[in-house]
Write a protein that holds these residues in place. Structure first.
Motif, PDB file in Angstrom:
ATOM      1  N   ILE A   1       0.668  -1.093  -0.106  1.00  0.00           N
ATOM      2  CA  ILE A   1      -0.192   0.277   0.485  1.00  0.00           C
ATOM      3  C   ILE A   1       0.723   1.001  -0.259  1.00  0.00           C
ATOM      4  CG2 ILE A   1      -1.673   0.616   1.411  1.00  0.00           C
ATOM      5  CD1 ILE A   1      -2.348  -2.038   2.953  1.00  0.00           C
TER       6      ILE A   1
ATOM      7  N   ASN B   1       6.408  -0.802   3.671  1.00  0.00           N
ATOM      8  CA  ASN B   1       7.828  -0.142   3.349  1.00  0.00           C
ATOM      9  C   ASN B   1       8.704  -1.941   3.503  1.00  0.00           C
ATOM     10  OD1 ASN B   1       6.698   1.894   3.371  1.00  0.00           O
ATOM     11  ND2 ASN B   1       6.793   2.241   4.471  1.00  0.00           N
TER      12      ASN B   1
ATOM     13  N   ASP C   1      10.827   1.886   1.006  1.00  0.00           N
ATOM     14  CA  ASP C   1      11.304   3.016   1.468  1.00  0.00           C
ATOM     15  C   ASP C   1      11.200   4.183   2.513  1.00  0.00           C
ATOM     16  OD1 ASP C   1       9.652   5.371   1.560  1.00  0.00           O
ATOM     17  OD2 ASP C   1       7.371   5.107   1.221  1.00  0.00           O
TER      18      ASP C   1
END
Ligand SMILES: Nc1ncnc2c1ncn2[C@@H]1O[C@H](COP(=O)(O)OP(=O)(O)OP(=O)(O)O)[C@@H](O)[C@H]1O
Ligand SMILES: [Mg+2]
Length: 430
Positions: A36, A152, A168
Motif C-alpha cells: 500500500i 515499507n 521506502d
C-alpha cells in the motif's frame, strides 16, 4: 525532461515521461504485487531488468535517492536507487511530478502477497523475525527509519526463513550512531504502524484467528529487543576471559553478525576483579560474505549458512582437499553447478539458484530419513524436480517477469499469489 542517475540505462529515456504515471500504457508495465502506498508506483521492464517507478515531489525524490545511494554504499539491506527523472512536461504544457526509479528487488514478496491466504502462525513468526532483524541491522548502521512498517518492507525467501529489505526510505535519516532515545522512538513508530496493518489484515480475514493484532506489533518489538540485547550487551566475566570472548563471538557469528572489535574494561570492586566485554558488531551477513569470498555465490544469510554446511561436509568427505579455497572451487563446479544445470529451463523461474539448492538438500535429508540410508544427491535432485518443483507456482512469473519469457498476465491470480507449503489455504476461499 532531465535524468539524474549514476548508471543511466539509455532505454529509460524512451519511457513515456510526458504522460502521468497513472496513465502509462499497459505495454510498458509489468503487473506485480505491491504494498500500500500514497504515491503512484508502477513497474516497468527494460532489457530484462525490472524497475519500480514512483511519482513524488521533487524534494522527496532527491532525499530518498540520496539516502538509498548512501545505504547502498554501506551495504544496507535496501532497494537500490537508479535515477530521478525531473522536469517532466505533459503534451498540454502542464508540469508533471518527478519520479524516483529503483531497481525491483528480484524474487521479493510484499507482505500483501504473503498474506493473500491466512498465514500459519509459525510463518508469521518468521516474518516478524525478519522484520525485527531488519530494524536491528538498520539501527546498527545508524539509520533512523521513521516509518518502519510491513508495507515499507520487502521479503525474500531465505532457506525456510525470510530476509527483509527496506523499500521506502522517504522519512529516514542516516547518523553516525543512534541514541537509545532515537531507537526507542523508531521502535514505537514501527509498533504503531504494524498494529494498524495487523488490524487491516484482521478486518480482511487474513490474520489467523489465533493471532491478536496487538500481539503482532508487540512481538516485533520483543524480537527486536532480544536481538539488540544479544548483539550489544556488556558482559562481565571473572575468569577464562579468552574463552568467554571466543564463545560470545562465535554466538554472534552464528546469528549472522560479524564482530569488528571487542572492548574490554577492568573493574575492581571490593577486591573483586572482573572484566567487562563489549563487542562492536558490524553488519549481518557473516555467512553471506564467507560464501561469496569462497565461491562467488551471492546468497541470503541462511541460504549461505546451509550452502557452507554442505561445502564443509563435502570437504570433510574428500580426503584430498586440505585447502578451503580449493575445496570450495571443486564443490562449486562438481556439486552446486551440476545441480542447478539439471533444472530444465521451464522450471528455472520457480526458485532462485541458492534457494533451490538449499531446498534440494532438505529434500535429500527427508528422503534419506524415510529410506533409512543415504540415497545420494542425484536421485534427490530428480525426485525434487519431478515431485516437488513442478507443482510449485512459477515465482518469477508470479512476480511478473521471467528472463526467457514474457510474463503472462493470466499467471498472476490476484487472490492467490503465493501458494506455498507455508501458507494455509483460507477455507472460506474454497
Ligand atoms: N524497488 C522496488 N522493488 C520492489 N517493490 C517495490 C520497489 N519500490 C516500490 N515497490 C513497491 O511499491 C510499494 C510502494 O512503494 P513506497 O513505499 O516507496 O511508496 P510510498 O508512496 O512512498 O509509500 P508511503 O505511503 O509509505 O509513503 C512498496 O510497498 C513495494 O511493494
Ligand atoms: Mg511506503
Amino acid at each position: 525532461m532531465r535524468i539524474t542517475s549514476a548508471l543511466v540505462d539509455p532505454a529509460l529515456i524512451d519511457l513515456p515521461w510526458s504522460t502521468p504515471l497513472e496513465e502509462w500504457p499497459a505495454d510498458h508495465l509489468v503487473a506485480l504485487p505491491q504494498g500500500i502506498s500514497r504515491h503512484v508506483v508502477r513497474f516497468v521492464k527494460l532489457q530484462g531488468t525490472v524497475y519500480a517507478v514512483k511519482e513524488t515531489r521533487e524534494k522527496i525524490a532527491e532525499r530518498e535517492y540520496d539516502l538509498l545511494r548512501a545505504l547502498e554504499r554501506i551495504s544496507a539491506p535496501s532497494v537500490e536507487a537508479v535515477a530521478i527523472v525531473a522536469d517532466r512536461i505533459a503534451a498540454d504544457g502542464e508540469h508533471l511530478e518527478p519520479v524516483l526509479v529503483t531497481r525491483h528487488l528480484k524474487f521479493s514478496l510484499p507482505y500483501r502477497a504473503l498474506f493473500s491466504h491466512t498465514l500459519r502462525p509459525d510463518t508469521m513468526n518468521r516474518l516478524l523475525d525478519a522484520l525485527a532483524a531488519l530494524l536491528v541491522r538498520m539501527h546498527l548502521l545508524g539509520f533512523f527509519w521513521g516509518d518502519c512498517s510491513l508495507s515499507n518492507t520487502l521479503f525474500r525467501r531465505d532457506a525456510g526463513a525470510f530476509a527483509a529489505y527496506l523499500v521506502d526510505a522517504e522519512t529516514g535519516q542516516l547518523h553516525l550512531r543512534l541514541s537509545p532515545g532515537q531507537r526507542g522512538e523508531d521502535l514505537e513508530i514501527a509498533r504503531t504502524n504494524i498494529f494498524g496493518e495487523a488490524l487491516d489484515l484482521q478486518a480482511a480475514g487474513f490474520l489467523h484467528e489465533g493471532i491478536d493484532p496487538e500481539h503482532v506489533s508487540d512481538e516485533v518489538v520483543r524480537r527486536y529487543e532480544t536481538l539488540w540485547h544479544e548483539l550489544t550487551h556488556e558482559q562481565a566475566v571473572e575468569t577464562d576471559t579468552r574463552r568467554q570472548m571466543d564463545k560470545r563471538i562465535r554466538r554472534l557469528n552464528e546469528l549472522g553478525f560479524d564482530v569488528e572489535e571487542v572492548s574490554m574494561s577492568v573493574v575492581e570492586e571490593g577486591g573483586h576483579r572482573s572484566i567487562l566485554l563489549r563487542p562492536k558488531v558490524v553488519d549481518a551477513g557473516h555467512h553471506t560474505r564467507r560464501l561469496l569470498r569462497l565461491t562467488g555465490l551471492d546468497a541470503e544469510e541462511n541460504q549461505a549458512r546451509a550452502l557452507l554446511n554442505d561445502l564443509d561436509a563435502y570437504r570433510a568427505e574428500s580426503e584430498d582437499l586440505p585447502d578451503e579455497a580449493q575445496a570450495a572451487h571443486r564443490w562449486l563446479t562438481e556439486v552446486f553447478e551440476p545441480v542447478i544445470r539439471a533444472v530444465p529451463p521451464h522450471l528455472r523461474g520457480k526458485l532462485e539458484p541458492p534457494e533451490l539448492f538449499v531446498q534440494i538438500i532438505e529434500h535429500r535429508w527427508t528422503l534419506n530419513e524415510n529410506a533409512g540410508r543415504d540415497l545420494g544427491l542425484a536421485p534427490a535432485v530428480q525426485s525434487f524436480l519431478n515431485d516437488v518443483l513442478v507443482h510449485r507456482p512459477d515465482e518469477q512469473a508470479v512476480l511478473g517477469y521471467d528472463p526467457d519469457d514474457e510474463p503472462d498476465p493470466d499467471l498472476i491470480p490476484d487472490d492467490d499469489i503465493i501458494d506455498d507449503d507455508d501458507l494455509e489455504p483460507d477455507p472460506s476461499a474454497r
